[in-house]
Write a protein that holds these residues in place. Structure first.
Motif, PDB file in Angstrom:
ATOM      1  N   ASP A  34       0.801  -1.231   0.000  1.00  0.00           N
ATOM      2  CA  ASP A  34       0.000   0.000   0.000  1.00  0.00           C
ATOM      3  C   ASP A  34       0.833   1.280   0.000  1.00  0.00           C
ATOM      4  OD1 ASP A  34      -2.519  -1.103  -0.171  1.00  0.00           O
ATOM      5  OD2 ASP A  34      -2.598  -1.504   1.997  1.00  0.00           O
ATOM      6  N   ARG A  36       1.810   3.036  -2.521  1.00  0.00           N
ATOM      7  CA  ARG A  36       1.503   3.900  -3.669  1.00  0.00           C
ATOM      8  C   ARG A  36       2.760   4.329  -4.455  1.00  0.00           C
ATOM      9  NH1 ARG A  36      -3.192   8.440  -3.869  1.00  0.00           N
ATOM     10  NH2 ARG A  36      -2.540   9.424  -5.786  1.00  0.00           N
ATOM     11  N   PRO A  60      -2.523   0.125  -5.870  1.00  0.00           N
ATOM     12  CA  PRO A  60      -2.578   1.530  -6.289  1.00  0.00           C
ATOM     13  C   PRO A  60      -1.168   2.035  -6.613  1.00  0.00           C
ATOM     14  CG  PRO A  60      -3.658   1.218  -4.145  1.00  0.00           C
ATOM     15  CD  PRO A  60      -2.955  -0.057  -4.467  1.00  0.00           C
TER      16      PRO A  60
END
Ligand code: IMP
Ligand code: MG
Length: 181
Positions: A34, A36, A60
């Motif tokens: 996570d 990004r 993401p």
């Protein structure tokens, strides 16, 4: 004119490329989770690879682009003298940055990119290359993700060009020697 007729052989067919990119995407997704990450494509050669790699990553992430040129080389070898033609849009300070390259040959281009991006204090800076020609290395570079190790042959397709052509081929091929001369 058929571009295929200019090839001596196909080195990596499309289904092997796609299978390996799927594996790389899954591995990168596991490693970054996570956080990004920002994928930085080195134009123009990396663009086809990055677009497939991005779609193979289920986490993401963001995409950005950088264009650099190397001067004074021959048509099949870069000189190692590198200049930024187009810089990133994103501020990479404290970001997890993954450079996405088509091929590492002598290593000069990537060495310059890494030096430049490091001065901007990213949280991390890693390299993902589709192809690696280890035999040709002149400067040592730590590669974090490698699609395929290939022999010392000039290859085209899947983003890689000779004189700006062949980038659209969906596989990696070796040009007939008479095409350079
Ligand atoms: P390096 O600075 O010598 O590592 O060269 C890297 C750049 O040279 C790559 O991003 C490619 O644009 C180009 N290059 C190196 N080898 C090949 C090849 O076999 N085919 C097409 N382009 C290549
Ligand atoms: Mg090129």
């Amino acid at each position: 004119m058929r571009l295929e007729d200019h090839l001596a052989k196909i080195l990596i067919p499309s289904d092997r490329l796609q299978a390996r990119i799927y594996e790389l995407g899954a591995q990168i997704a596991r490693d970054y989770g996570d956080t990004r990450p920002l994928l930085v494509c080195v134009l123009k050669g990396g663009v086809i690879f990055m677009s497939d790699l991005s779609r193979a990553m289920s986490i993401p992430h963001e995409l950005d682009f950088m264009a650099i040129s190397s001067y004074g080389g021959t048509r099949t070898e870069s000189s190692g003298v590198v200049r930024i033609l187009m810089d990133l849009n994103a501020n990479i300070e404290n970001r997890h940055v993954l450079i996405v390259e088509d091929i590492i040959d002598t290593g000069h281009t990537l060495h310059y990119m890494v030096d430049t991006l490091r001065t901007r204090n990213p949280a991390s800076l890693k390299i993902c290359t589709l192809l690696n020609k280890q035999e040709r290395r002149e400067v040592e570079i730590k590669l974090d993700y490698v699609g395929f190790d290939i022999p010392n042959e000039f290859v085209v397709g899947y983003g890689l060009d000779f004189d700006e052509l062949y980038r659209n081929l969906p596989y990696i091929g070796v040009l007939k020697p008479e095409m350079y001369s």
